[in-house]
Write an enzyme that holds these catalytic residues in place. Structure first.
Site, PDB file in Angstrom:
ATOM      1  N   LYS A 221       0.843  -1.195   0.000  1.00  0.00           N
ATOM      2  CA  LYS A 221       0.000   0.000   0.000  1.00  0.00           C
ATOM      3  C   LYS A 221       0.879   1.246   0.000  1.00  0.00           C
ATOM      4  CE  LYS A 221      -4.493   1.119   1.563  1.00  0.00           C
ATOM      5  NZ  LYS A 221      -5.417   1.234   2.669  1.00  0.00           N
TER       6      LYS A 221
ATOM      7  N   TRP B 224      -3.260   0.586  -3.569  1.00  0.00           N
ATOM      8  CA  TRP B 224      -2.702  -0.767  -3.580  1.00  0.00           C
ATOM      9  C   TRP B 224      -1.843  -1.015  -4.809  1.00  0.00           C
ATOM     10  CZ3 TRP B 224      -2.652  -3.140   0.750  1.00  0.00           C
ATOM     11  CH2 TRP B 224      -3.730  -3.072   1.636  1.00  0.00           C
TER      12      TRP B 224
END
Ligand code: ADP
Length: 561
Positions: free
Chosen positions: A447, A452
């Site tokens: 992250k 992501w």
């Protein structure tokens, strides 16, 4: 069973829409576009949402059908937030930072019929995107002046200008009475490889989550607040803040795509923002800006509360903001739970030392959420603040399955006699006071700045490179972005020349498949990657190795085999 005799009012987002119309038509929405500040009142937003509903309905989009948005935080996106679910269609918010091919894949997976897109986003992906045939209408929203206005629209899709389209429609719409279990929104968790994981929110789940944001020990959104969600509106409904602000009757301040410190200062001052939210990366930059420029500090004096989530925060983060009179509240959540699950605000049971250390924990479950931690054998771990296990959650606003995907039930959800538990993929401890602290992540994702990055997708492409024998991508702690990807590779033919050559090549090679921000910062050469018992790469060992003050970034670094 003896049935209760209470009114059957569906928990639908029409409760939000009606409350705004009844009580708060004069409250404000301020959007800061790159080109200037736009001000509206909620009555305008409702009027335009009704026109929008007429436009969508008039183009044959039926109840339950999906309507996609690719948009930053603006008053128009807020109109879509109201119109699309309240008319019985489903709002699919797509991450604007994805590549054109990922966007096309999600449009097809969701079977979206209409796509509303900000001009600035279309300018980036429009030339490369292959719109799937399900998308019949493309509606462009002019968010910034564009030099290429009007160009590169695909054939086979009807194109509209947002303002023209809604300007031609009536401002009265016959909003239907909805079933509370009807779908309201759709959000995919990340643009990873494999089948996408779509979370299909219902009216009931989103309405309950909205109410939970108003709890005093939740986010405590109030009518007197001016709320600035600086987290994108394509991220789990901007963490639920826009709906909560509407329900509470708070003013909204929307930063469009500009979340750099100077832009945020300008918006905070213009709208007199009292509370704001975004990932820590945004606030770290903001903090440095305030420290460097005393006049900026004076301009943000209205800002008092900062619920922060998406990644962990440390003690100094909280203390530095406290010195500026801004109260940071640590929160934790995930797209699958709408997204809020933990807030760190209930404190009366704690002594002074506990109070200090507990602030960096992710907090207590919001009323309505039940949590447990479970070890590798499926046994529940004690709440002793030391034992760690996978965090699992059960809540009326947590997902029970992924959209259009049958195979994930066994992976991600546990169904017992009483309830469904969502496996979060986070590893946590729970202390005797109930405070949850995230200590690790079991899911193989990185992250970076709140977005992501799929290690698996990067590894797959690296393995396709002719030089590579083995590849693993892991997250390395980073002071600005929280984590950045690093590639650990073993070459087929490991010579100093091959290392230099690969180091030069790997970024342009990966840039063919990934956005720039997803590409690993560094490549580290290994003689062999460490393996676990099952023969799979031991990423925990890799992570330990690279965070142990090793000479990172050196192309010639080769850990002992
Ligand atoms: P969001 O938009 O809320 O960040 P995602 O579904 O993209 O939602 O990410 C959820 C994941 O982010 C969590 O499972 C966890 O790994 C991480 N996360 C969220 N909040 C925190 C936090 N306060 N501390 C540590 N990790 C967090």
């Amino acid at each position: 069973m003896l049935a209760g005799l209470m009114q059957q009012v569906p928990l639908s987002l029409n409760l939000v829409r009606e409350r705004v119309a009844d009580l708060f038509p004069g409250k404000h929405v301020t959007t800061r576009f790159k080109t200037g500040i736009h001000r509206a009142i909620y009555a305008d937003i409702l009027d335009r949402a009704a026109r929008l509903a007429n436009f969508i309905h008039g183009n044959g989009v039926e109840r339950g059908s999906r309507v996609a948005t690719l948009a930053w935080n603006s008053h128009r996106h807020l109109e879509l937030y109201l119109a699309v679910p309240c008319m019985g269609t489903v709002l699919h918010t797509i991450n604007a930072r994805m590549t054109a091919s990922d966007v096309a894949m999600l449009l097809a997976h969701a079977n979206d019929e209409m796509l509303f897109v900000d001009r600035s986003i279309w300018d980036v992906i429009g030339a490369d995107i292959n719109l799937p045939p399900c998308v019949r209408h493309l509606v462009v929203m002019e968010d910034e002046a564009s030099e290429v206005a009007g160009s590169n629209f695909p054939a086979g899709v009807v194109c509209h200008d947002y303002e023209d389209a809604i300007g031609r429609c009536a401002s009265v719409f016959a909003w239907p009475v909805l079933d509370e279990n009807e779908a309201a929104g759709l959000c995919y968790t990340s643009g990873t490889t494999g089948e996408p994981k779509g979370v299909l929110y219902s009216h009931r789940s989103t309405t309950l989550h909205t109410l939970a944001c108003l709890f005093a020990d939740g986010i405590a959104m109030r009518e007197r607040d001016v709320c600035m969600p600086a987290v994108p509106m394509f991220h789990a409904n901007a963490w639920g803040f826009p709906y909560a602000a509407l329900m509470a009757g708070a003013d909204l301040a929307l930063p469009c795509r500009q979340t750099d410190p100077a832009s945020l200062v300008e918006l905070i001052e213009a709208a007199q923002v009292t509370m704001a939210t975004a990932v820590p990366t945004v606030w770290l930059g903001f903090l440095s800006h305030l420290k460097a420029d005393a006049s900026a500090l004076g301009r943000v004096s209205s800002l008092k509360r900062l619920p922060v989530g998406g990644a962990a925060i440390g003690q100094s983060f909280i203390e530095e903001f406290a010195k500026l009179g801004i109260d940071v509240m640590h929160c934790w959540g995930m797209t699958e739970i709408s997204p809020l699950g933990l807030t760190n605000s209930a404190r009366s049971k704690l002594d002074a030392e506990e109070l200090r250390t507990s602030r960096t924990a992710q907090g207590l479950p919001i009323p309505g959420c039940r949590l447990r931690i479970v070890d590798d054998n499926g046994m529940r771990c004690p709440s002793d603040g030391r034992s760690s296990g996978e965090l699992q959650i059960s809540s009326p606003w947590a997902a029970a399955a992924y959209f259009n995907r049958a195979d994930t039930a066994s992976d991600s959800f546990i169904v017992d006699e009483e309830r469904t538990w969502l496996r979060t993929g986070d590893v946590a401890t729970i202390d005797p006071n109930g405070f949850v602290r995230i200590v690790d992540r079991a899911k193989d994702l990185i992250k970076s700045g709140g977005e992501w990055i799929s290690s698996q997708a990067l590894e797959l492409q690296l393995m396709n490179h002719p030089y590579i024998r083995e590849a693993a991508v892991i997250g390395r702690p980073d002071p600005k972005w929280q984590e950045r990807p690093v590639a650990c590779v073993v070459l087929q033919c490991d010579t100093p020349e091959a290392r230099v050559h690969f180091e030069e090549q790997f970024r342009p090679y990966l840039a063919r498949f990934f956005s720039k921000w997803q590409i690993p910062e560094d490549v580290l050469f290994w003689n062999e990657l460490p393996k676990g018992k099952t023969g799979k790469t031991d990423k925990i060992a890799l992570r330990k190795n690279i965070s142990a003050d090793l000479p990172l970034g050196s192309a010639n670094y080769a850990p002992p085999s």
